[in-house]
Design an enzyme around this catalytic site. Sequence first.
Site, PDB file in Angstrom:
ATOM      1  N   ASP A  13       0.810  -1.222   0.000  1.00  0.00           N
ATOM      2  CA  ASP A  13       0.000   0.000   0.000  1.00  0.00           C
ATOM      3  C   ASP A  13       0.845   1.275   0.000  1.00  0.00           C
ATOM      4  O   ASP A  13       0.453   2.303   0.554  1.00  0.00           O
ATOM      5  CB  ASP A  13      -0.967   0.016   1.202  1.00  0.00           C
ATOM      6  N   LYS A  16       1.877   1.967  -5.185  1.00  0.00           N
ATOM      7  CA  LYS A  16       2.420   1.378  -6.419  1.00  0.00           C
ATOM      8  C   LYS A  16       1.490   1.629  -7.596  1.00  0.00           C
ATOM      9  O   LYS A  16       1.926   1.879  -8.714  1.00  0.00           O
ATOM     10  CB  LYS A  16       2.624  -0.139  -6.242  1.00  0.00           C
ATOM     11  N   GLY A  40      -4.576  -4.367  -3.575  1.00  0.00           N
ATOM     12  CA  GLY A  40      -5.605  -3.345  -3.737  1.00  0.00           C
ATOM     13  C   GLY A  40      -4.905  -2.050  -4.080  1.00  0.00           C
ATOM     14  O   GLY A  40      -4.102  -1.550  -3.306  1.00  0.00           O
ATOM     15  N   HIS A  41      -5.150  -1.562  -5.276  1.00  0.00           N
ATOM     16  CA  HIS A  41      -4.513  -0.320  -5.709  1.00  0.00           C
ATOM     17  C   HIS A  41      -5.578   0.729  -5.974  1.00  0.00           C
ATOM     18  O   HIS A  41      -6.513   0.484  -6.721  1.00  0.00           O
ATOM     19  CB  HIS A  41      -3.725  -0.532  -7.000  1.00  0.00           C
ATOM     20  N   GLN A 223       1.822  -6.501  -3.445  1.00  0.00           N
ATOM     21  CA  GLN A 223       2.404  -6.628  -2.098  1.00  0.00           C
ATOM     22  C   GLN A 223       3.746  -5.887  -2.035  1.00  0.00           C
ATOM     23  O   GLN A 223       3.907  -4.893  -2.708  1.00  0.00           O
ATOM     24  CB  GLN A 223       2.551  -8.111  -1.686  1.00  0.00           C
TER      25      GLN A 223
END
Length: 428
Positions: A13, A16, A40-41, A223
């Site tokens: 988080d 990225k 989750g982006h 990750q």
Amino acid sequence: MPAVVVVGAQWGDEGKGKATDQLGSRVDYVVKFNGGNNAGHTVVVGGEKYALHLLPSGILSPGVTPVIGNGVVIDIEVLYEELDALIARGVDVSRLLVSGSAHVIAPYNRTMDKITERFLGKRRIGTTGRGIGPTYSDKINRVGIRVWDLFDEKILRAKVEGALEQKNQLLVKVFNRRAITVDETVEELLQYTERLRAMVADTSLVLNNALDEGKTVLFEGGQATMLDVDHGTYPFVTSSNATAGGVCTGSGIGPTRIDRVVGVIKAYTTRVGEGPFPTELFDEWGEFLRTTGGEFGVTTGRARRCGWYDAVIARYSSRINGLTDFVLTKLDVLTGIEKIPVCVAYDVDGVRYDEMPLDQSAYHHAKPIYEEFDGWTEDITGVRTFEDLPENAQKYVLALEKMSGTRMSSIGVGPDREATIQRFDLLD
Ligand code: GDP
Ligand code: IMO
Ligand code: MG
């Protein structure tokens, strides 16, 4: 600059998604090489917010070919949900390529993820519950289902049978659950095959050909370094290689093809799930970072644990990934803090550690040794050049740069695509 890697330098988080998206208009391919929909982006384009999990963030850039590499584990239902949500918002997703050698998250793997976490009790990892660990276990145990297998019902059936043989024994005899039938699993998996067929390709060949032609390929890590199964805080990690080394095995390109490795790092630290976190804050400063930084998970909605910047981790990430550049994100979140502590080393039971202690029980005892930096109060969200940052913000960034030995090439001052200070071009 043909092949560029973007990886997380902390516990995930870091931003990225934003970093990849920003380079989107200048690259030809964006490749996801590890993980799955545990990622989750959040990407913000012109005030519009997109949440991506399985799809590479490059999908939002017209002209980019997004690729899901062989090292990814795919929940096909999630893949379709994500594609459909983007189509509904007018995003062209037709170029997506999926490796036939990628492993499929079967429904029983999601079940196993949740049950094993419950069974672990207070030793749980705090996984995202998406079936990631069990699917990678099946891969290594050689009982996994690959995308190719979906196109031959006979083979699929035989593989599901093989995978369920031991699992059902476990489910019934150890976990006291009902057995899962081969029929229900095969039926569920088969319903996905037709739509998938057109996306499947030999992605290693596609990417190597693209590099031969001088195209630009960006590899986007899911990750992060400290969640890497080999180099992270094992066992509190994910089940894939999220570090730069994972690019080669997870996409089928050789190490000699990689030109640049960019680590994305926050101006402070966060972590989701269980495991050691030396600079974690339990006071009002932790709450300040969580609230100001909007530190709530994109995937599970969980509040992220927050703490000060850890220069030992930055140095370690730099080494493990062979970083050429850092993208420092969320500097704006630190605005208004009078004195900003930075962890420069650890104290482990009276012994000073300047490098990461790899013995996990030592790491669990690591206490941060802090150095304090003067803060700034000016709003920096509109700043676009390094020289325009308040002097103390410049000093903070330069100090971090010196501690890790890797240059801070880009600095994030807000969530939007445009809210960035570019010091050095990441593709030049
Ligand atoms: P990822 O998993 O590494 O892609 O990161 P996430 O998207 O899970 O979390 C990063 C969050 O920070 C997202 O909500 C981004 O919109 C936001 N973000 C990224 N860069 C910046 C920045 O420089 N400033 C601020 N305020 N937010 C940012
Ligand atoms: P992005 O790509 C932060 C964490 C989980 C858990 C551990 C194992 O958005 O940075 P898993 O479901 O992978 O078996 O969970 O890893 N985790 C993440 N934390 N960001 C992520 O992805 C994560 N993906 C997994 O919270 O502690
Ligand atoms: Mg994330």
